[in-house]
Design a protein around this motif. Structure first.
Motif, PDB file in Angstrom:
ATOM      1  N   ASP A  10     -23.229 -11.079  19.006  1.00  0.00           N
ATOM      2  CA  ASP A  10     -24.656 -10.755  19.184  1.00  0.00           C
ATOM      3  C   ASP A  10     -25.250 -11.242  20.499  1.00  0.00           C
ATOM      4  OD1 ASP A  10     -24.807  -9.476  16.666  1.00  0.00           O
ATOM      5  OD2 ASP A  10     -25.144 -11.399  15.672  1.00  0.00           O
ATOM      6  N   ILE A  11     -24.418 -11.604  21.483  1.00  0.00           N
ATOM      7  CA  ILE A  11     -24.925 -11.935  22.808  1.00  0.00           C
ATOM      8  C   ILE A  11     -24.066 -11.236  23.861  1.00  0.00           C
ATOM      9  CG2 ILE A  11     -25.767 -14.213  22.069  1.00  0.00           C
ATOM     10  CD1 ILE A  11     -23.439 -15.418  23.714  1.00  0.00           C
ATOM     11  N   ARG A  12     -24.578 -11.198  25.092  1.00  0.00           N
ATOM     12  CA  ARG A  12     -23.840 -10.607  26.195  1.00  0.00           C
ATOM     13  C   ARG A  12     -23.228 -11.718  27.030  1.00  0.00           C
ATOM     14  NH1 ARG A  12     -25.926  -6.861  31.189  1.00  0.00           N
ATOM     15  NH2 ARG A  12     -26.961  -8.829  31.698  1.00  0.00           N
ATOM     16  N   LEU A  13     -21.915 -11.678  27.167  1.00  0.00           N
ATOM     17  CA  LEU A  13     -21.200 -12.650  27.986  1.00  0.00           C
ATOM     18  C   LEU A  13     -20.817 -12.032  29.318  1.00  0.00           C
ATOM     19  CD1 LEU A  13     -18.606 -14.512  25.687  1.00  0.00           C
ATOM     20  CD2 LEU A  13     -20.836 -15.333  26.481  1.00  0.00           C
ATOM     21  N   HIS A  14     -20.967 -12.826  30.367  1.00  0.00           N
ATOM     22  CA  HIS A  14     -20.509 -12.421  31.694  1.00  0.00           C
ATOM     23  C   HIS A  14     -19.144 -13.053  31.949  1.00  0.00           C
ATOM     24  CE1 HIS A  14     -20.183 -13.244  36.120  1.00  0.00           C
ATOM     25  NE2 HIS A  14     -20.360 -11.943  36.126  1.00  0.00           N
ATOM     26  N   GLY A  16     -24.501 -19.549  33.652  1.00  0.00           N
ATOM     27  CA  GLY A  16     -24.232 -18.446  34.563  1.00  0.00           C
ATOM     28  C   GLY A  16     -25.045 -17.210  34.242  1.00  0.00           C
ATOM     29  N   GLU A  17     -24.355 -16.053  34.198  1.00  0.00           N
ATOM     30  CA  GLU A  17     -25.023 -14.773  33.963  1.00  0.00           C
ATOM     31  C   GLU A  17     -25.009 -14.370  32.488  1.00  0.00           C
ATOM     32  OE1 GLU A  17     -26.636 -13.166  36.373  1.00  0.00           O
ATOM     33  OE2 GLU A  17     -26.072 -14.814  37.700  1.00  0.00           O
ATOM     34  N   SER A  18     -24.437 -15.211  31.625  1.00  0.00           N
ATOM     35  CA  SER A  18     -24.395 -14.897  30.197  1.00  0.00           C
ATOM     36  C   SER A  18     -25.761 -15.106  29.554  1.00  0.00           C
ATOM     37  CB  SER A  18     -23.342 -15.759  29.490  1.00  0.00           C
ATOM     38  OG  SER A  18     -22.038 -15.379  29.875  1.00  0.00           O
ATOM     39  N   ASP A  19     -25.939 -14.477  28.376  1.00  0.00           N
ATOM     40  CA  ASP A  19     -27.190 -14.646  27.633  1.00  0.00           C
ATOM     41  C   ASP A  19     -27.405 -16.109  27.261  1.00  0.00           C
ATOM     42  OD1 ASP A  19     -27.825 -12.000  27.812  1.00  0.00           O
ATOM     43  OD2 ASP A  19     -27.313 -11.495  25.738  1.00  0.00           O
ATOM     44  N   LYS A  20     -28.668 -16.444  27.047  1.00  0.00           N
ATOM     45  CA  LYS A  20     -29.045 -17.833  26.761  1.00  0.00           C
ATOM     46  C   LYS A  20     -29.927 -17.883  25.514  1.00  0.00           C
ATOM     47  CE  LYS A  20     -28.603 -18.708  31.671  1.00  0.00           C
ATOM     48  NZ  LYS A  20     -27.922 -17.403  31.870  1.00  0.00           N
ATOM     49  N   GLY A  70     -18.876 -36.902  48.665  1.00  0.00           N
ATOM     50  CA  GLY A  70     -18.960 -36.299  49.984  1.00  0.00           C
ATOM     51  C   GLY A  70     -18.193 -34.998  50.145  1.00  0.00           C
ATOM     52  N   HIS A  71     -17.559 -34.522  49.073  1.00  0.00           N
ATOM     53  CA  HIS A  71     -16.759 -33.292  49.169  1.00  0.00           C
ATOM     54  C   HIS A  71     -17.668 -32.073  49.128  1.00  0.00           C
ATOM     55  CE1 HIS A  71     -12.933 -31.022  48.715  1.00  0.00           C
ATOM     56  NE2 HIS A  71     -13.755 -30.144  48.165  1.00  0.00           N
ATOM     57  N   TRP A  72     -17.566 -31.231  50.153  1.00  0.00           N
ATOM     58  CA  TRP A  72     -18.342 -29.988  50.192  1.00  0.00           C
ATOM     59  C   TRP A  72     -17.563 -28.955  50.989  1.00  0.00           C
ATOM     60  CZ3 TRP A  72     -22.632 -28.924  47.446  1.00  0.00           C
ATOM     61  CH2 TRP A  72     -23.328 -27.737  47.739  1.00  0.00           C
ATOM     62  N   ASP A  73     -17.281 -27.825  50.359  1.00  0.00           N
ATOM     63  CA  ASP A  73     -16.631 -26.725  51.052  1.00  0.00           C
ATOM     64  C   ASP A  73     -17.181 -25.421  50.496  1.00  0.00           C
ATOM     65  OD1 ASP A  73     -15.330 -26.238  48.611  1.00  0.00           O
ATOM     66  OD2 ASP A  73     -13.487 -27.241  49.221  1.00  0.00           O
ATOM     67  N   LYS A  74     -16.634 -24.288  50.937  1.00  0.00           N
ATOM     68  CA  LYS A  74     -17.191 -22.991  50.528  1.00  0.00           C
ATOM     69  C   LYS A  74     -17.079 -22.769  49.021  1.00  0.00           C
ATOM     70  CE  LYS A  74     -12.939 -20.370  51.561  1.00  0.00           C
ATOM     71  NZ  LYS A  74     -12.602 -20.133  50.144  1.00  0.00           N
ATOM     72  N   ASP A  75     -16.017 -23.300  48.398  1.00  0.00           N
ATOM     73  CA  ASP A  75     -15.853 -23.116  46.956  1.00  0.00           C
ATOM     74  C   ASP A  75     -16.875 -23.934  46.170  1.00  0.00           C
ATOM     75  OD1 ASP A  75     -13.632 -21.336  47.132  1.00  0.00           O
ATOM     76  OD2 ASP A  75     -12.317 -23.038  47.535  1.00  0.00           O
ATOM     77  N   VAL A  76     -17.140 -25.156  46.625  1.00  0.00           N
ATOM     78  CA  VAL A  76     -18.176 -25.970  45.986  1.00  0.00           C
ATOM     79  C   VAL A  76     -19.530 -25.290  46.160  1.00  0.00           C
ATOM     80  CG1 VAL A  76     -19.325 -28.208  45.954  1.00  0.00           C
ATOM     81  CG2 VAL A  76     -16.872 -28.093  46.436  1.00  0.00           C
ATOM     82  N   GLU A  77     -19.800 -24.807  47.368  1.00  0.00           N
ATOM     83  CA  GLU A  77     -21.084 -24.146  47.628  1.00  0.00           C
ATOM     84  C   GLU A  77     -21.251 -22.897  46.768  1.00  0.00           C
ATOM     85  OE1 GLU A  77     -23.127 -21.824  51.345  1.00  0.00           O
ATOM     86  OE2 GLU A  77     -22.404 -23.880  51.714  1.00  0.00           O
ATOM     87  N   ASN A  78     -20.207 -22.086  46.625  1.00  0.00           N
ATOM     88  CA  ASN A  78     -20.289 -20.879  45.804  1.00  0.00           C
ATOM     89  C   ASN A  78     -20.537 -21.219  44.341  1.00  0.00           C
ATOM     90  OD1 ASN A  78     -19.891 -19.169  47.958  1.00  0.00           O
ATOM     91  ND2 ASN A  78     -17.676 -19.024  47.671  1.00  0.00           N
ATOM     92  N   TYR A  79     -19.925 -22.288  43.872  1.00  0.00           N
ATOM     93  CA  TYR A  79     -20.130 -22.736  42.494  1.00  0.00           C
ATOM     94  C   TYR A  79     -21.596 -23.102  42.269  1.00  0.00           C
ATOM     95  CZ  TYR A  79     -20.393 -26.425  38.907  1.00  0.00           C
ATOM     96  OH  TYR A  79     -20.780 -27.225  37.872  1.00  0.00           O
ATOM     97  N   TYR A  80     -22.149 -23.916  43.155  1.00  0.00           N
ATOM     98  CA  TYR A  80     -23.537 -24.338  42.969  1.00  0.00           C
ATOM     99  C   TYR A  80     -24.526 -23.214  43.282  1.00  0.00           C
ATOM    100  CZ  TYR A  80     -22.348 -29.124  41.837  1.00  0.00           C
ATOM    101  OH  TYR A  80     -21.870 -30.251  41.198  1.00  0.00           O
ATOM    102  N   ARG A  81     -24.147 -22.283  44.131  1.00  0.00           N
ATOM    103  CA  ARG A  81     -24.999 -21.114  44.383  1.00  0.00           C
ATOM    104  C   ARG A  81     -25.154 -20.295  43.090  1.00  0.00           C
ATOM    105  NH1 ARG A  81     -26.257 -18.682  49.153  1.00  0.00           N
ATOM    106  NH2 ARG A  81     -24.638 -19.904  50.205  1.00  0.00           N
ATOM    107  N   ALA A  82     -24.052 -20.182  42.329  1.00  0.00           N
ATOM    108  CA  ALA A  82     -24.087 -19.441  41.064  1.00  0.00           C
ATOM    109  C   ALA A  82     -24.812 -20.208  39.969  1.00  0.00           C
ATOM    110  CB  ALA A  82     -22.654 -19.124  40.615  1.00  0.00           C
ATOM    111  N   ASP A  83     -25.183 -21.450  40.251  1.00  0.00           N
ATOM    112  CA  ASP A  83     -25.836 -22.333  39.274  1.00  0.00           C
ATOM    113  C   ASP A  83     -27.337 -22.080  39.185  1.00  0.00           C
ATOM    114  OD1 ASP A  83     -25.655 -24.624  37.482  1.00  0.00           O
ATOM    115  OD2 ASP A  83     -26.642 -25.799  39.039  1.00  0.00           O
TER     116      ASP A  83
END
Length: 279
Positions: A11-15, A60-64, A162-175
């Motif tokens: 009964d919910i939409r999952l991304h 993320g983009e899933s229903d809440k 102190g770890h920050w790279d494109k993958d960390v940034e993409n993860y938090y961007r999707a947050d």
């Protein structure tokens, strides 16, 4: 490499993110406050299997939905996901909360699980885990004036070391989501995540029963680096307790802590461990 898709289940939409590949389907589930992009560092290293990387309900983009964040609710979502895609049996994997969910499903629905990939989760974590994850949960329901302001607040989090790279940034961007011009707010709701973590601790000693009852071939990937001044969220000895409780589980140590293990050198080591395990 990955296609963004949605499916209705329980009964919910999952991304989810899907990548076509060889052999058996692998379903990956993220940590408590995370989203599917938390696996970006591992996935970008090139896992070759057919992958389904899910945004769990409330993330993320899933229903809440307003309520329904127990392990049982999450498990129903995943079983429904598999039913809808006609996946009879899958390799389940996850990080932290997602790993515990994998164990829960393997115990309650053993016929649906071929193997388990457990990333930094065990029957007993650090005794102060609730306090240790509080800074990560503190970002939920907050607002920032823009995305850069949000990124700067995350970069200063002690558990990132102190770890920050494109993958960390993409993860938090999707947050986060934009709610008013440039203003951003986390997509996940603190009340929902609190309900989820409360259920994990309510299960309590039953985790020992679930873990000892799992017979599928498994790996437990552990990063015993410091997460806070209290130490690792999953100390090596706690990880080994779970490995020894399970009937067919191998211990693998990788660099980093509970979060940074998913990126950089830790991600590369996890990818190699998964490839070896799935041969």
């Amino acid at each position: 490499m990955f296609e963004s898709k949605f499916i209705t289940t329980n009964d919910i939409r999952l991304h989810y993110l899907e990548s076509n590949g060889i052999e058996h389907p692998v379903i990956l589930m993220h940590g408590l406050t995370a989203n599917a992009h938390s696996f970006g560092g591992i996935l970008n290293d090139g896992l070759e299997h057919h992958l389904y990387v899910i945004d769990l309900r409330g993330r993320g983009e899933s229903d809440k939905p307003d309520i329904g964040y127990s392990m049982q609710d999450h498990a129903k979502d995943i079983i429904g996901f598999m039913d809808n895609l006609n996946i009879k049996k899958a390799i389940l994997g996850g990080h932290s909360f997602g790993a515990l969910l994998s164990i829960y499903i393997a115990f309650h629905h053993p016929e649906r699980v071929e193997k388990l990939i457990l990333i930094d989760a065990a029957a007993r974590m650090h005794p102060d885990t609730k306090d240790m994850i509080a800074p990560s949960m503190a970002r939920l329901n907050k607002q920032w004036v823009n995305l850069d302001d949000y990124f700067n607040s995350i970069k200063n989090a002690p558990y990132l070391m102190g770890h920050w790279d494109k993958d960390v940034e993409n993860y938090y961007r999707a947050d986060v989501q934009v709610i008013d011009e440039n203003t951003v707010k986390t997509k996940s709701n603190l009340q929902h995540i609190t309900e989820a973590v409360t259920d994990v601790f309510t299960i309590g000693i039953k985790w020992l029963e679930y873990i000892s009852g799992v017979s599928q071939p498994s790996i437990l990937i552990n990063a015993p680096g410091m997460y806070t001044e209290k130490g690792a969220i999953l100390p090596r000895e706690n990880a080994m307790e779970t490995v020894n409780l399970m009937k067919n589980c191998t211990y693998i140590e990788v660099p980093g802590n509970h979060l940074t293990m998913l990126f950089g050198d830790g991600a590369s080591a996890i990818k190699i461990a998964i490839d070896e395990f799935l041969k």
